[in-house]
Design an enzyme around this catalytic site. Structure first.
Site, PDB file in Angstrom:
ATOM      1  N   GLU A 142       0.093  -1.065   5.655  1.00  0.00           N
ATOM      2  CA  GLU A 142       1.126  -0.613   6.590  1.00  0.00           C
ATOM      3  C   GLU A 142       1.003   0.875   6.854  1.00  0.00           C
ATOM      4  O   GLU A 142       1.225   1.336   7.984  1.00  0.00           O
ATOM      5  CB  GLU A 142       2.518  -0.938   6.024  1.00  0.00           C
ATOM      6  CG  GLU A 142       3.672  -0.685   6.992  1.00  0.00           C
ATOM      7  CD  GLU A 142       4.251   0.731   6.943  1.00  0.00           C
ATOM      8  OE1 GLU A 142       5.084   1.049   7.806  1.00  0.00           O
ATOM      9  OE2 GLU A 142       3.864   1.525   6.051  1.00  0.00           O
ATOM     10  N   ASP A 169       0.834  -1.210   0.000  1.00  0.00           N
ATOM     11  CA  ASP A 169       0.000   0.000   0.000  1.00  0.00           C
ATOM     12  C   ASP A 169       0.862   1.251   0.000  1.00  0.00           C
ATOM     13  O   ASP A 169       2.029   1.231   0.399  1.00  0.00           O
ATOM     14  CB  ASP A 169      -0.957   0.017   1.195  1.00  0.00           C
ATOM     15  CG  ASP A 169      -0.235   0.162   2.527  1.00  0.00           C
ATOM     16  OD1 ASP A 169       0.731  -0.597   2.750  1.00  0.00           O
ATOM     17  OD2 ASP A 169      -0.635   1.026   3.333  1.00  0.00           O
TER      18      ASP A 169
END
Length: 409
Positions: free
Chosen positions: A174, A80
């Site tokens: 994350e 991400d």
């Protein structure tokens, strides 16, 4: 290898994988699946066994090519990208042989300069990947993803390089602090691991902050201001009073190295109700606990003057300093230090003024230091990646895989 790194990173950053803190799903955005499925396809194309679970955790295995038992090492990166800036329509630009001069970022009026970003002085002569100024780059952490992929590919293509069993993990979310939340450490089944999620050349990080979030709510009494004397209680004023009682110098913009801080992230409200959102950070566990205690003491000092206790404090721990779990196993740091030395890389073991997935994973039973990726200026249009440093990071992964074979179980 530079051409392969540029090609792979260019392909990956063009896939929008921005996470969303407002979402309750895992992954928090559907678009993270686009890169996860591509990575699964490419890993299987390498001949590896993979597993992509329902929460977006992609695991793969490169089996050992030695006949004796050695520890299983893992390498992790997150797919991400940050929700802090636009992450769609990423248009990566390549700067060959960076000469140190100011670089225009497309037609946006933004520039990448050594005056603003002095760390660029270390990258003169490097090949850089930058943005066109309209988006972040996403090298955090797609550079780490690329480095793991290229290292694994190299090991497969060079079976003469001996290594033990290697586990690979690509994870979601994350950037919104949820990366390890549904990471199955038992199923991953590694003895230790490394996140490829650092920044500058030479970073080898095994100390992180202890971290908590604090939400302060102040309740007021709202009456007509013309007749408010001795009746009105302004919740905004209570919030301001609360903040003013914190140490003025213990904020991010005035601290460095091992110094902790309180960071006011959000302050909003009206006369009747106001909310303040803080993050609390400190490397030392005792100091961390004292910081949380300080918030409760301020609450009590204000509330004592009111009958209805208008200030409420809610504190939730987020993660702890991973050094607590890594330092009892010094070989986990000795291995990359040996590899760094072999590659003439000076290790920078300064503490992380933040956290990585490894911060939480270490407390879940998987000690996980962090290694440089060669990128900088994360989460915005000034983000860059040094392809030269990325190449070194690939060599570090390969070197760790080799070095682990000298540590028999």
């Amino acid at each position: 290898m530079k051409a392969q790194l540029i090609d792979r990173l260019s392909r990956y950053v063009k896939i929008d994988t921005q996470s969303n803190p407002e979402s309750s799903t895992t992954p928090s955005t559907e678009k993270q699946w686009d890169l996860l499925r591509l990575l699964q396809q490419e890993l299987e194309g390498f001949g590896l066994e993979t597993n992509l679970d329902d929460n977006g955790y992609l695991f793969a295995t490169l089996e050992s090519n030695v006949s004796f038992d050695v520890p299983t090492v893992g390498f992790l990166a997150h797919v991400d990208t940050s929700p802090d800036f636009n992450a769609s329509n990423v248009n990566p630009q390549i700067v060959e042989q960076y000469d140190g001069k100011t670089i225009k970022l497309g037609d946006t009026g933004r520039v990448l300069s050594q005056e603003t970003f002095p760390e660029l002085k270390k990258l003169i002569g490097h090949t850089l990947m930058i943005t066109d100024g309209t988006s972040l780059l996403g090298a955090d952490d797609k550079a780490g993803v690329v480095e793991i992929m290229e290292a694994v590919k190299y090991l497969i293509e060079h079976p003469e390089i001996k290594h033990g069993r290697i586990r690979i993990a690509f994870t979601p979310d994350e950037e919104i602090g949820r990366g390890p939340h549904k990471f199955d450490v038992e199923r991953f089944n590694a003895d230790f691991a490394y996140t490829m999620d650092g920044s500058e050349f030479g970073e080898l990080q095994f100390e992180s902050f202890n971290a908590a979030e604090a939400n302060i709510t102040t309740h007021g009494v709202n009456v007509h201001p013309g007749s408010a004397k001795n009746i009105m209680v302004n919740a905004i004023s209570l919030g301001h009073q609360f903040h003013s009682l914190l140490p003025a110098g213990e904020v991010p913009e005035r601290t460095e190295d091992y110094e902790g801080f309180y960071h006011l992230m959000k302050f909003e409200g009206n006369v009747e109700k106001a909310t303040l959102q803080y993050i609390i950070r400190d490397h030392d566990r005792e100091s961390f606990e004292l910081r949380k205690k300080k918030l409760l003491e301020i609450r009590d000092d204000i509330n004592v003057h009111y009958e209805d206790f208008p200030v409420k404090v809610d504190i939730e721990d987020q993660y702890y300093n991973m050094a607590e779990k890594i330092e009892p196993h010094p070989y986990i740091i000795d291995i990359p230090k040996k590899v760094f030395n072999d590659l003439n890389i000076e290790p920078n073991t300064a503490p992380i003024r933040g956290g990585t997935d490894g911060s939480q994973l270490s407390f879940k039973g998987l000690p996980t230091p962090n290694i440089f990726t060669g990128c900088g200026n994360f989460h915005g249009p000034f983000e860059y990646a040094s392809i030269d440093v990325m190449e070194k990071a690939v060599q570090v992964i390969i070197g760790i895989a080799q070095e682990v074979t000298h540590h028999h179980k």
